[in-house]
Design an enzyme around this catalytic site. Structure first.
Site, PDB file in Angstrom:
ATOM      1  N   ARG A 164       0.853  -1.143  -0.058  1.00  0.00           N
ATOM      2  CA  ARG A 164       0.009  -0.009  -0.119  1.00  0.00           C
ATOM      3  C   ARG A 164       0.934   1.176  -0.059  1.00  0.00           C
ATOM      4  NH1 ARG A 164      -2.950  -3.791  -0.754  1.00  0.00           N
ATOM      5  NH2 ARG A 164      -4.888  -4.133   0.174  1.00  0.00           N
ATOM      6  N   SER A 251     -10.171  -0.567   3.859  1.00  0.00           N
ATOM      7  CA  SER A 251      -9.343  -0.809   5.376  1.00  0.00           C
ATOM      8  C   SER A 251      -8.748   0.749   5.698  1.00  0.00           C
ATOM      9  CB  SER A 251      -8.173  -1.674   4.875  1.00  0.00           C
ATOM     10  OG  SER A 251      -8.631  -2.857   4.409  1.00  0.00           O
ATOM     11  N   GLU A 353      -4.155   4.004   6.705  1.00  0.00           N
ATOM     12  CA  GLU A 353      -3.898   3.818   5.319  1.00  0.00           C
ATOM     13  C   GLU A 353      -4.379   4.805   4.492  1.00  0.00           C
ATOM     14  OE1 GLU A 353      -4.403   2.136   1.597  1.00  0.00           O
ATOM     15  OE2 GLU A 353      -6.030   1.280   2.589  1.00  0.00           O
TER      16      GLU A 353
END
Ligand code: EPU
Length: 357
Positions: A164, A251, A353
């Site tokens: 990510r 997420s 994130e």
């Protein structure tokens, strides 16, 4: 070029936070962007690039000029001995692009079906699901340098992909200890087009518990790409909220990586820990499990909540349009409380994130 002022961003971020942009420009092609950069009215303004708004948390009104990327187009650009090279404009919807590649007979993206957002945002956080990450299928991208107006091309190595993560998430910084300059492209460029290499010798990517369950259910050991696509859509629809109905950004935290010793220490305290050993000897922990174990599933702060079916997903329990929606501040307060309790119980710092603006 039409720049809209005092523009509501509630429909432009999948959390559906009711924030406003001071100014927003829709970028449909390179010329739109070059025109804007050359316009003395706007050339000095700081800018913020916005794709589908599915990986961003707005904590207030946005002061920089928003560049809303709406560059379209998808095509096969090249066929090599090994792969179909397909290209999409940065403003294309990611999931529609995945469906299009399958319909054209170019499999390889099926495990990443139904990830919200645009093609242009996909390299920024190196999207991934069910054992496939963008970097596994990446060929190259074209981007425009917002300072110089120059178009440049990056290959996978130059994008510095990580979990990510990519060069687009980092600013430039001097690494004092090595006397080097680390080049980051955060806020520096706008991705115009992305090219992916879809292998001609396609193999299904299996090995994820949710996919294994589907294979057992359907008594199928060699699923086709279309079959995998359908299963991934079913799995995601069953446990992730539809952002059109319930605001969210997928997420909210990354799955943390720890050493084998740290992992053993946590298992000694709670043997139910969910974890995945990685090739380099380190261990990835399921952040959803850590949050769940701290009792957060279903809890709320104001109108910001932890999704009942997946503890890694924070949701807006308020309206998707209108003023009665969660605020970015409520989401950040909830996120901070979760981080504190996971740290106090397990000694793990959860990293956020999405991009917080
Ligand atoms: N679990 C719990 N409680 C929950 C949910 C999950 O204990 O409320 C445990 C379960 O044991 C489950 C494990 O956590 O097996 C992992 O959950 P899941 O399979 O749903 O995957 P994840 O690690 O939470 C990651 C990605 C998702 C991606 C899925 C599938 C990250 C940050 N998230 O989630 O990506 O779809 O794997 O590959 O890596 C995203 O990045 O926005 C995203 C949705």
């Amino acid at each position: 070029m039409l720049v809209q002022k005092n523009f509501s961003l509630q429909a432009f971020n999948t959390f559906h936070i009711a924030a406003k942009a001071r100014a927003l420009a829709r970028i449909a092609c390179e010329a739109d962007l070059l025109g804007l950069l050359a316009d003395p009215k706007w050339s000095d303004w700081p800018t913020l690039v916005l794709g589908g708004g599915s990986n961003i948390l707005l904590t207030g009104d946005v002061k920089p000029l928003i560049l809303k990327v709406e560059i379209l187009g998808r095509r096969l650009v090249q066929e090599t001995a090994r792969a179909f090279i397909v290209e999409a404009g940065a403003g294309e919807n990611w999931h529609d692009f995945v469906a299009w590649t399958l319909a054209q007979g170019y499999p390889g993206l099926e495990n990443m079906a139904l990830i919200p957002g645009t093609v242009g945002a996909s390299p920024v956080q190196n999207i991934g699901a069910y054992g496939v990450e963008l970097q596994d299928r990446f060929d190259a991208l074209d981007a425009l340098d917002l300072q110089t107006g120059q178009v440049f091309t990056l290959n996978a190595a130059q994008c510095a992909f990580g979990y990510r993560d990519s060069i687009f998430k980092h600013g430039s910084s001097a690494q004092a200890d090595k006397g080097q300059q680390a080049i980051g492209l955060k806020h520096r460029s706008l991705i115009l087009r992305v090219r992916l290499a879809l292998p001609k010798r396609w193999q299904p990517v299996l090995g994820y518990a949710d996919i294994d369950r589907k294979m057992l259910e359907h008594a199928c050991s060699q699923p086709s790409a279309q079959q995998l696509f359908d299963w991934v859509c079913e799995i995601r629809r069953a446990k992730l909220p539809d952002p059109a109905l319930v605001g969210n950004v997928g997420s909210f935290f990354k799955n943390p990586t720890v050493t084998a010793e740290q992992c053993a220490d946590i298992i000694a305290r709670d043997p139910r820990l969910v974890y995945y050993p990685l090739a380099d000897g380190s261990i990835k922990l399921a952040a959803a499990w850590l949050i769940d174990a701290c009792g957060w599933r279903g809890k709320s702060v104001g109108l910001a909540g932890v999704y009942e079916k997946q503890a890694l997903v924070l949701v807006n329990r308020g309206a998707v349009d209108g003023p009665d929606s969660a605020t970015g501040g409520e989401v950040m307060t909830l996120a901070g409380s979760i981080q504190t309790s996971v740290y106090e119980r397990f000694g793990i710092r959860l990293e956020i994130e999405p991009v917080v603006v």
